[in-house]
Design a protein around this motif. Structure first.
Motif, PDB file in Angstrom:
ATOM      1  N   GLN A 111      28.042  40.704  39.167  1.00 32.30           N
ATOM      2  CA  GLN A 111      28.809  40.673  37.917  1.00 32.30           C
ATOM      3  C   GLN A 111      30.293  40.894  38.176  1.00 32.30           C
ATOM      4  OE1 GLN A 111      27.815  39.812  34.878  1.00 32.30           O
ATOM      5  NE2 GLN A 111      25.793  39.403  35.704  1.00 32.30           N
ATOM      6  N   GLN A 112      30.607  41.805  39.074  1.00 36.83           N
ATOM      7  CA  GLN A 112      32.007  42.062  39.412  1.00 36.83           C
ATOM      8  C   GLN A 112      32.639  40.836  40.062  1.00 36.83           C
ATOM      9  OE1 GLN A 112      31.422  45.601  41.751  1.00 36.83           O
ATOM     10  NE2 GLN A 112      31.989  46.937  40.039  1.00 36.83           N
ATOM     11  N   MET A 113      31.894  40.158  40.908  1.00 33.84           N
ATOM     12  CA  MET A 113      32.413  38.944  41.549  1.00 33.84           C
ATOM     13  C   MET A 113      32.679  37.856  40.508  1.00 33.84           C
ATOM     14  SD  MET A 113      32.819  39.832  44.609  1.00 33.84           S
ATOM     15  CE  MET A 113      33.155  38.298  45.448  1.00 33.84           C
ATOM     16  N   ILE A 114      31.808  37.722  39.532  1.00 36.57           N
ATOM     17  CA  ILE A 114      32.007  36.755  38.445  1.00 36.57           C
ATOM     18  C   ILE A 114      33.269  37.102  37.659  1.00 36.57           C
ATOM     19  CG2 ILE A 114      31.058  35.971  36.233  1.00 36.57           C
ATOM     20  CD1 ILE A 114      28.249  36.212  37.591  1.00 36.57           C
ATOM     21  N   MET A 115      33.452  38.394  37.373  1.00 40.60           N
ATOM     22  CA  MET A 115      34.652  38.822  36.641  1.00 40.60           C
ATOM     23  C   MET A 115      35.919  38.513  37.437  1.00 40.60           C
ATOM     24  SD  MET A 115      33.668  42.363  34.746  1.00 40.60           S
ATOM     25  CE  MET A 115      32.154  42.930  35.499  1.00 40.60           C
ATOM     26  N   LEU A 116      35.892  38.754  38.739  1.00 37.58           N
ATOM     27  CA  LEU A 116      37.059  38.452  39.567  1.00 37.58           C
ATOM     28  C   LEU A 116      37.347  36.948  39.573  1.00 37.58           C
ATOM     29  CD1 LEU A 116      36.577  40.846  42.605  1.00 37.58           C
ATOM     30  CD2 LEU A 116      38.354  40.959  40.854  1.00 37.58           C
ATOM     31  N   SER A 117      36.325  36.131  39.646  1.00 34.08           N
ATOM     32  CA  SER A 117      36.510  34.677  39.594  1.00 34.08           C
ATOM     33  C   SER A 117      37.116  34.269  38.258  1.00 34.08           C
ATOM     34  CB  SER A 117      35.181  33.954  39.786  1.00 34.08           C
ATOM     35  OG  SER A 117      34.688  34.183  41.074  1.00 34.08           O
ATOM     36  N   ARG A 118      36.651  34.879  37.192  1.00 34.08           N
ATOM     37  CA  ARG A 118      37.187  34.583  35.859  1.00 34.08           C
ATOM     38  C   ARG A 118      38.656  34.985  35.781  1.00 34.08           C
ATOM     39  NH1 ARG A 118      38.152  31.545  32.042  1.00 34.08           N
ATOM     40  NH2 ARG A 118      38.244  32.452  29.977  1.00 34.08           N
ATOM     41  N   ILE A 119      38.996  36.124  36.355  1.00 37.04           N
ATOM     42  CA  ILE A 119      40.397  36.564  36.369  1.00 37.04           C
ATOM     43  C   ILE A 119      41.254  35.538  37.100  1.00 37.04           C
ATOM     44  CG2 ILE A 119      41.994  38.294  37.290  1.00 37.04           C
ATOM     45  CD1 ILE A 119      39.714  40.377  36.752  1.00 37.04           C
ATOM     46  N   ARG A 120      40.776  35.039  38.235  1.00 42.34           N
ATOM     47  CA  ARG A 120      41.517  34.018  38.984  1.00 42.34           C
ATOM     48  C   ARG A 120      41.754  32.778  38.118  1.00 42.34           C
ATOM     49  NH1 ARG A 120      41.491  35.491  44.495  1.00 42.34           N
ATOM     50  NH2 ARG A 120      39.578  36.572  45.039  1.00 42.34           N
ATOM     51  N   GLU A 121      40.690  32.346  37.412  1.00 39.16           N
ATOM     52  CA  GLU A 121      40.811  31.166  36.555  1.00 39.16           C
ATOM     53  C   GLU A 121      41.860  31.387  35.472  1.00 39.16           C
ATOM     54  OE1 GLU A 121      37.007  30.179  34.864  1.00 39.16           O
ATOM     55  OE2 GLU A 121      36.042  30.123  36.857  1.00 39.16           O
ATOM     56  N   ILE A 122      41.820  32.540  34.855  1.00 30.69           N
ATOM     57  CA  ILE A 122      42.760  32.838  33.764  1.00 30.69           C
ATOM     58  C   ILE A 122      44.188  32.863  34.288  1.00 30.69           C
ATOM     59  CG2 ILE A 122      43.496  34.630  32.144  1.00 30.69           C
ATOM     60  CD1 ILE A 122      40.488  35.347  31.854  1.00 30.69           C
ATOM     61  N   ILE A 123      44.397  33.507  35.428  1.00 34.81           N
ATOM     62  CA  ILE A 123      45.746  33.637  35.998  1.00 34.81           C
ATOM     63  C   ILE A 123      46.301  32.284  36.411  1.00 34.81           C
ATOM     64  CG2 ILE A 123      47.049  34.570  37.942  1.00 34.81           C
ATOM     65  CD1 ILE A 123      45.280  37.067  37.728  1.00 34.81           C
TER      66      ILE A 123
END
Length: 125
Positions: A111-123
């Motif tokens: 779940q944390q890895m998914i959140m980090l990937s989402r953060i990358r996408e947003i940024i």
């Protein structure tokens, strides 16, 4: 159960408690779980003595462990009048409990890895 000699937690057991807390278990739940790793059926009073906890702490921790279905409660009817004595024991083998903890860590990590990937996408937008 009912032994007059109740040994304290060993240094090794205290190390296991520390590790269980590091992987996310509450301190008192970890203390009680390690007491059960000895393989005994115990009363609340025996758990208090071995784990060096007060009765309310034992009660809260046992509730948490029973919600996880790691500890079961049985009533022991005595010849004396009054309430039956509750006896607690592990409901699952130690390895099954450790596997469940491992699976929870892996799931949390995913779940944390998914959140980090989402953060990358947003940024990157």
């Amino acid at each position: 159960m009912g032994s007059s000699f109740i040994p304290e937690l060993t240094d090794t057991e205290n190390e296991v408690i520390r590790l269980l807390v590091e992987v996310g278990l509450k301190m008192n739940e970890a203390r009680i779980l390690v007491v059960f790793f000895r393989g005994a059926e115990l009363t609340s009073r025996e758990i208090e003595r071995i784990a060096d906890l007060r009765q309310p702490e034992v009660s809260v921790a046992i509730t948490g462990l029973t919600k996880r279905k790691w500890v079961i409660v049985a009533s022991l009817i005595t010849a004396n009048k009054g309430r039956p004595v509750k006896v607690f024991s592990l409901a699952e083998p130690v390895d099954a409990i450790l596997d469940e903890l491992r699976d929870g860590i892996c799931e949390g990590h995913d779940q944390q890895m998914i959140m980090l990937s989402r953060i990358r996408e947003i940024i990157r937008k």
